[in-house]
Write an enzyme that holds these catalytic residues in place. Structure first.
Site, mmCIF file in Angstrom:
data_model
loop_
_atom_site.group_PDB
_atom_site.id
_atom_site.type_symbol
_atom_site.label_atom_id
_atom_site.label_comp_id
_atom_site.label_asym_id
_atom_site.label_seq_id
_atom_site.Cartn_x
_atom_site.Cartn_y
_atom_site.Cartn_z
ATOM 1 C CB SER A 1 58.065 4.720 -61.827
ATOM 2 O OG SER A 1 58.380 3.889 -62.943
ATOM 3 C CE1 TYR B 1 55.467 8.210 -65.330
ATOM 4 C CE2 TYR B 1 57.226 6.605 -65.620
ATOM 5 C CZ TYR B 1 56.026 6.974 -65.043
ATOM 6 O OH TYR B 1 55.390 6.117 -64.177
HETATM 7 C C1 BGC Z 1 54.940 3.234 -66.274
HETATM 8 C C2 BGC Z 1 54.272 2.126 -67.053
HETATM 9 C C3 BGC Z 1 55.229 0.981 -67.256
HETATM 10 C C4 BGC Z 1 55.951 0.587 -65.978
HETATM 11 C C5 BGC Z 1 57.048 -0.435 -66.222
HETATM 12 C C6 BGC Z 1 55.540 2.684 -65.025
HETATM 13 O O1 BGC Z 1 56.127 3.679 -64.256
HETATM 14 O O2 BGC Z 1 53.992 4.272 -65.986
HETATM 15 O O3 BGC Z 1 53.822 2.625 -68.299
HETATM 16 O O4 BGC Z 1 54.539 -0.144 -67.765
HETATM 17 O O5 BGC Z 1 56.509 1.716 -65.372
HETATM 18 O O6 BGC Z 1 57.886 -0.108 -67.282
#
Ligand code: BGC
Length: 268
Positions: free
Chosen positions: A155, A168
């Site tokens: 991410s 996260y």
């Molecule tokens: C998240 C999303 C988010 C995106 C950008 C991702 O890793 O799971 O919820 O919209 O990152 O912020």
């Protein structure tokens, strides 16, 4: 030089969490490129069936296996099933991921352990299982120049801090070092290890953000390229990364995010 009509012909790919969203897009894209696919899901059986249908529609081959990637026994069973059905493994896409948002002061152990379990322990267990397979298999020149490929779906939050989501961001920051360490450790076995770090991609995980006008506006303000991404944006990069076209790419993180990591608030 391997001459094949499809760039992943003769290869087998396992995509965790491929019952929806980015994972589903990747499973379908790899199948279009000729790979046989192991579709993994944990709770969304219907979604997994849709992925299978989509693959079969284009003449591809796939199986569906239910497994919780955070559980060692489940992961062992998942890889055994793959081997039993297709006899080999060439590509692992560590895609399964969840959010369970809460401020630090309110975050419970359940929220912490759930996210770390699925987003960090899961990729570790799957990478270990895949690497064992790849090392035993070795390079088979008529299939691919590499003995195996591992792709982590991380991410932008592997480098962008995000308040209210320490479980996260910690998991994704961890994935980055897992990827780099494994790329270094496995290179001599001819195993390539890379990450794709998506930005805002329209899936269920962020539906509460893009489904309201205000949320969408806020999201777009963070994306210089001016559009929210689609699973296919990630899937195309994953298919390329898995193929021999990317044979000299290992240890890399590719940000596929419409520029989200470019500090858009500094643009003027
Ligand atoms: C998240 C999303 C988010 C995106 C950008 C991702 O890793 O799971 O919820 O919209 O990152 O912020």
């Amino acid at each position: 030089m391997i001459s094949k009509s499809k760039r992943l012909e003769g290869q087998v790919a396992l995509v965790t969490g491929s019952s929806s969203g980015i994972g589903q897009g990747i499973a379908v894209a790899l199948a279009k490129d000729g790979a046989n696919v192991v579709i993994n899901f944990h709770s969304d059986e219907e979604g997994a069936a849709d992925t299978l249908k989509e693959i079969e529609k284009t003449g591809g081959k796939a199986i569906v296996v239910k497994a919780d990637v955070s559980k060692e026994k489940d992961v062992e069973m998942l890889f055994e099933q793959a081997k039993k059905e297709f006899g080999r493994l060439d590509i692992l896409v560590n895609n399964a991921g969840v959010q369970a948002d809460a401020s630090l002061l309110e975050m419970t152990m359940d929220q912490w352990e759930k996210v770390i379990g699925i987003n960090l322990t899961g990729p570790f267990l799957c990478a270990r299982a895949a690497a064992k397979e790849f090392v035993a298999q070795g390079v088979q020149e008529n299939t691919s120049r590499a003995a195996g490929k591992i792709i982590f779906i991380s991410s932008v939050h592997d480098i962008i801090p995000w308040g209210g989501r320490v479980n996260y961001t910690t998991s994704k920051g961890g994935v980055m070092m897992m990827m780099k360490t494994l790329a270094q450790e496995l290179a001599s076995h001819k195993i390539r290890v890379n990450s794709i770090s998506p930005g805002a991609i329209k899936t269920d995980i962020n539906k509460q953000d893009w489904s309201t006008e205000e949320g969408k506006k806020q999201m777009l303000s963070q994306i210089p390229y001016g559009r929210i991404g689609e699973p296919e944006d990630i899937a195309k990069v994953a298919a390329w990364l898995a193929s021999d076209e990317a044979d000299y790419v290992t240890g890399a993180t590719i940000y596929v995010d419409g520029g989200m990591v470019l500090y858009p608030s500094f643009s003027e």
